[in-house]
Structure formats: C-alpha cells, structure tokens
Design a protein around this motif. Structure first.
Motif, PDB file in Angstrom:
ATOM      1  N   ARG A 191       0.809  -1.217   0.000  1.00  0.00           N
ATOM      2  CA  ARG A 191       0.000   0.000   0.000  1.00  0.00           C
ATOM      3  C   ARG A 191       0.837   1.260   0.000  1.00  0.00           C
ATOM      4  O   ARG A 191       1.627   1.479   0.915  1.00  0.00           O
ATOM      5  CB  ARG A 191      -0.827   0.064   1.284  1.00  0.00           C
ATOM      6  N   PRO A 192       0.623   2.129  -1.000  1.00  0.00           N
ATOM      7  CA  PRO A 192       1.253   3.440  -0.875  1.00  0.00           C
ATOM      8  C   PRO A 192       0.536   4.182   0.255  1.00  0.00           C
ATOM      9  O   PRO A 192      -0.651   3.963   0.479  1.00  0.00           O
ATOM     10  CB  PRO A 192       0.975   4.089  -2.228  1.00  0.00           C
ATOM     11  N   LYS A 193       1.282   5.026   0.959  1.00  0.00           N
ATOM     12  CA  LYS A 193       0.676   5.699   2.115  1.00  0.00           C
ATOM     13  C   LYS A 193      -0.114   6.943   1.692  1.00  0.00           C
ATOM     14  O   LYS A 193      -0.136   7.937   2.401  1.00  0.00           O
ATOM     15  CB  LYS A 193       1.771   6.079   3.123  1.00  0.00           C
ATOM     16  N   ALA A 194      -0.702   6.883   0.530  1.00  0.00           N
ATOM     17  CA  ALA A 194      -1.403   8.056   0.021  1.00  0.00           C
ATOM     18  C   ALA A 194      -2.653   8.362   0.838  1.00  0.00           C
ATOM     19  O   ALA A 194      -3.288   7.450   1.378  1.00  0.00           O
ATOM     20  CB  ALA A 194      -1.780   7.814  -1.429  1.00  0.00           C
ATOM     21  N   LYS A 195      -3.004   9.633   0.906  1.00  0.00           N
ATOM     22  CA  LYS A 195      -4.216  10.053   1.590  1.00  0.00           C
ATOM     23  C   LYS A 195      -5.411   9.542   0.805  1.00  0.00           C
ATOM     24  O   LYS A 195      -5.352   9.375  -0.406  1.00  0.00           O
ATOM     25  CB  LYS A 195      -4.228  11.588   1.655  1.00  0.00           C
ATOM     26  N   ARG A 196      -6.495   9.240   1.506  1.00  0.00           N
ATOM     27  CA  ARG A 196      -7.675   8.817   0.763  1.00  0.00           C
ATOM     28  C   ARG A 196      -8.954   9.368   1.369  1.00  0.00           C
ATOM     29  O   ARG A 196      -8.905  10.036   2.393  1.00  0.00           O
ATOM     30  CB  ARG A 196      -7.711   7.308   0.599  1.00  0.00           C
ATOM     31  N   GLY A 197     -10.066   9.104   0.709  1.00  0.00           N
ATOM     32  CA  GLY A 197     -11.351   9.667   1.131  1.00  0.00           C
ATOM     33  C   GLY A 197     -11.795   9.122   2.486  1.00  0.00           C
ATOM     34  O   GLY A 197     -11.164   8.248   3.055  1.00  0.00           O
ATOM     35  N   PRO A 198     -12.905   9.679   3.017  1.00  0.00           N
ATOM     36  CA  PRO A 198     -13.318   9.326   4.373  1.00  0.00           C
ATOM     37  C   PRO A 198     -13.954   7.943   4.553  1.00  0.00           C
ATOM     38  O   PRO A 198     -14.103   7.495   5.674  1.00  0.00           O
ATOM     39  CB  PRO A 198     -14.339  10.424   4.728  1.00  0.00           C
TER      40      PRO A 198
END
Ligand code: SAH
Ligand code: SF4
Ligand code: F3S
Length: 442
Positions: free
Chosen positions: A142-149
C-alpha cells in the motif's frame, strides 16, 4: 527512469469487487503502473467482472468489443479479465474474445504482476486457482497516500451456503476469514490515511470467524469491538449478512457499540416458505421476522435493507403474495430486487422457468411497495438530528454532501465543513433520493 505505464480498471458487481480493484491497482503499482480513469491512454485495461446475473456477465463481452479499436491502434495494449466471470468461464473468455491477453480469478490477484509480465512476452496468461496462500497477505504494497473518508475492508470471502440460484460459492470458493491482526492493521492504516468510516465486507460477513491473537476464532461482533478501539475511526458498517449467522453478540452490538451504525442489510430473497425451501435458504419467513424483532429490540431505530428475487422457478401468485406481505411487515428502508436469472451450473437452472412477462410484472409490483417504504423511511427522518459524514462537495457553491448514520444521502447548503467531517445535522426536507439538512455543530 522509464515512464510509468497506465492501468485502467473498470469494476462491476458488488463492493467486494470495488475493494479487489483497489488491491489490484496496488499490486500493479509495484509493477510500475499508475491508475488512469480513461481506457484511451491505458497500457493495460482490466475488467473486474460480475457473474451474478446473466446481464451482468453479458456486459463483459459487449464491453470487450468496445476496446477493439483501441487494441488495433495500439497492439501493445494488454487486456485482462478479472473477477467472477473470469473464475466461472476461464479460458472460454479467450476463445470467445481472442484479444483478451490475461484472465485472473478473484483468489489469484497477488499473481497479477507475474501474469502481466507473461502477457507482455506475448503469451496468454491464465490463473483461476484457489491457492492456499492468502491473496491479501501478498497484497501489502500500500502506498501511504491520503484517501477519502470511507473505505471497504474485506474480512471474509466465499460462501458455503449454496443457495440454489447463486454462483458465488463457485466463483469465490468456500468461506475463508482473514485473521484479526491483519484486519486491525489494515484498519489502522486506513484511518492514518484519512478514513473515518470502514465497511467490513464478506459474502457472508456475519459468518466471520477469523483467528484472534491467541489463536482462537473471533466472531464478527468481537472484531467490531476491537476496531471500535481505534481512535479516529468514527463509524463501522458491515455487509452482507445471512439471517442464519446473525448471532446474539452481533445483535447486542447494534444496541451497545456507538460506532456501529444503525443500518443492516439482511437479504431474505422470498417471503414464501415453499420457495425459501426450494432456494435452499435454510430459514423460514417466520424465523426471519422473529430475527428482525430481536434486532429492532436491540436497536429500535435501525434501518433495514434486503434483497429479493422474483420469479424463482415454481413461484406462484400465492408465493409472491407472501413476499409482498413480508415486505409490509418489515418496512425496509432500502431494498434491491431482481428477476430470477438462470445461472449455469446452479441447481435452479435445471428447473422449469417462469415466463419473462410474469417475472417483469411481479418485479414492478414489488418495487412499487419497496419504493413506498423507502420513501416513508426517508420522510420520517425530517425533524430528526443525525450524524452526517461529509464525503464531497455538492453541485451548488458551498454545498456539502454526505451520508447519515442510516446511510441516507444528505446535502447541506452553506456548510463550512471539510470533506471527512462528521457533524450533527438536523434534517429539514426529504427529496426524491436524498435529504436536506442544517448543520447543528461541527
Ligand atoms: N451473500 C449475499 C448476497 C450475494 S448476491 C446473501 O446471501 O444474501 C447478491 C444478491 O443477488 C442476492 O442477495 C440475490 O438477491 C441476488 N441474486 C443472486 N443470484 C441471483 C440470480 N441467479 N438471479 C437473480 N438474482 C440473484
Ligand atoms: Fe449466494 Fe446464498 Fe451464498 Fe448469499 S448465501 S452468496 S445468496 S449462495
Ligand atoms: Fe458479482 Fe462476484 Fe460480487 S458474482 S456480486 S462480483 S461476488
């Protein structure tokens, strides 16, 4: 460094496919691919397919036909079929549609990069095994990218119930639960990346019995209580449940766990005991209704949703009336209804089928009643104060849109809140498919 290749994934079917598509994109991220939202500039197109009804499966072939021009213009383009049609039809897909380079079943996604490499070399790549290794364990790039709620998280997969109409036990294999530790780790990671609401997924999610830290099996309720401890995780949901696996601790959790949302999807399929028996559902209409009573005793305001099949082989007017009666008694807040569709290899496909016009007429009548109750449930929210998790900006300037605790879409005008905020909202109006609300506090 060579330019990243582009991957276009189109997802059909249930939420589990949505989750799987995310995992596949991650696995392919490790092989140098970035996702694109159009097939036009893709180096690889992947259809994540559904086999549940005939129409769903046929869609795959018509969609593949549409990519022919792209493939002709760019012979390097690789086309793959994943998901439940891939599992059910395997090699047949490549025979019927020779431009398909790669076929991968739902339990083999961790092997996708290998398969892609094989396809790049010009070979046809196929994997529809049910391997013993856990596909999720090897899918941890998993990339540590931000994601939706909001996020889905698969905790259980497969089905051992063999309802007479259903392909899932064949396409997804037998029931497997992921270990508690892995799920908690994944949930924490999601929360760190901005997720506030997690929906636990499984074909029979309430049959969950994953290995706990001490080795003993945990129930879904126990898992929910463990996730309840995660700071920053505000809401927990789960789907889809089977009536026979609705255990006491899970019913109780609906009354006592504040993060567990008051919404339950509990398909019954039919209200006729005769048909339920022929469907191999192993519950009766009466046992289902008593179960609903117990759930409502634990959480009186819970919104229930269900699935219905009309026109199952041998369904009479009387049987269908029993289904309508059950709907009147339960008053679903939401329901999905389908005409029975024969699926190759399932027991009910061999039986005498009802005429199409009978199915259509019954479906229409059933949907009219469901729409009535859906609207009534939604209208009853007016004047109430509910939690809303804001998921995106609305179409109007300043407007924000989110979901209520009960899963209704709610929009609020001039709301100075960010995506990911959970706020108290007073519902002021009920529209065709959504509610309007007023922000009370942040
Ligand atoms: N595991 C879930 C549902 C899985 S499939 C459960 O047991 O309830 C989702 C829904 O698709 C089912 O609830 C059923 O209503 C519908 N469905 C499954 N097979 C079907 C078929 N052959 N024809 C029409 N609808 C079907
Ligand atoms: Fe299909 Fe029945 Fe299993 Fe649900 S419980 S996935 S309807 S076989
Ligand atoms: Fe369809 Fe497979 Fe889901 S058949 S509904 S994608 S489990």
């Amino acid at each position: 460094m060579s330019k990243a290749k582009r991957l276009y994934i189109k997802t059909y079917g249930c939420q589990m496919n949505v989750y799987d598509s995310e995992r596949m994109a991650e696995a392919m991220g490790g092989a140098g691919y970035v996702e694109t939202d159009t097939p036009d500039d893709a180096d690889m197109i992947l259809l994540n397919t559904c086999h549940i009804r005939e129409k769903a499966a046929e869609k795959v072939y018509s969609e593949l036909g549409r990519f022919k021009g792209l493939k002709d213009a760019k012979p390097d383009l690789k086309i793959g079929v994943a998901g439940c049609v891939a599992q059910a039809e395997g090699e047949e897909i490549m025979r019927r549609q020779p431009m398909v380079d790669l076929v991968v079943g739902p339990q083999s996604y961790h092997r996708l990069p290998e398969l892609e490499a094989k396809a790049r070399e010009g070979a046809k790549a196929l994997d529809t095994d049910f391997p013993v290794d856990d596909k999720f364990d090897t899918l941890r790039h998993r990339p540590k990218a931000k994601r939706g709620p909001t996020a889905f998280l698969t905790v259980q997969e497969g089905c051992d119930k063999f309802c007479a109409f259903c392909v899932v036990p064949y396409t997804r294999g037998s029931e497997v639960s992921r270990p508690v530790g892995r799920i908690v780790e994944e949930a924490r990671d999601l929360v760190e990346r901005g997720v506030r609401e997690i929906t636990l997924l499984g074909q029979n999610v309430n049959a969950y019995h994953g290995a706990g830290p001490g080795g003993a099996d945990w129930s879904l309720a126990r898992l929910i209580w463990e996730l309840d401890k995660i700071d920053g995780l505000e809401r927990i949901r789960f789907t889809t449940s089977h009536p026979n696996d609705m255990s006491d601790d899970l019913i109780e959790a609906h009354g006592t766990c504040a993060k567990l949302m008051p919404y339950l999807h509990l398909p019954v399929q039919s209200g006729s005991d005769r048909i339920l028996k022929r469907m191999n559902r192993s519950h009766t209409a009466e046992s289902y209704l008593r179960l609903i009573e117990r759930i409502r005793a634990a959480r009186p305001d819970i919104v229930l949703s269900g699935d219905f099949i009309v026109g199952f082989p041998e369904e009479t007017d009387r049987d269908f009336q029993d289904t309508l009666d059950l709907i009147e008694e339960v008053r679903y807040g939401y329901a999905y209804s389908f005409k029975y569709s024969t699926r190759p290899g399932t027991p009910a496909a061999e039986r005498d089928q009802l005429p199409e016009d009978v199915k259509s007429e019954r479906l229409q009548r059933l949907q009219a009643r469901i729409t009535h109750h859906q609207r009534a449930t939604q209208d009853a929210m007016v004047g109430r104060k509910v939690g809303v998790l804001f998921e995106k900006e609305g179409r109007l300037p300043g407007q924000m849109v989110g979901k209520s605790d009960y899963l209704h879409a709610v929009h609020v005008a001039d709301a100075p809140v960010e995506v990911g905020t959970l706020a108290q909202v007073e519902i002021i109006e009920s529209g065709a498919n959504s509610l309007a609300g007023r922000l009370l506090d942040k």
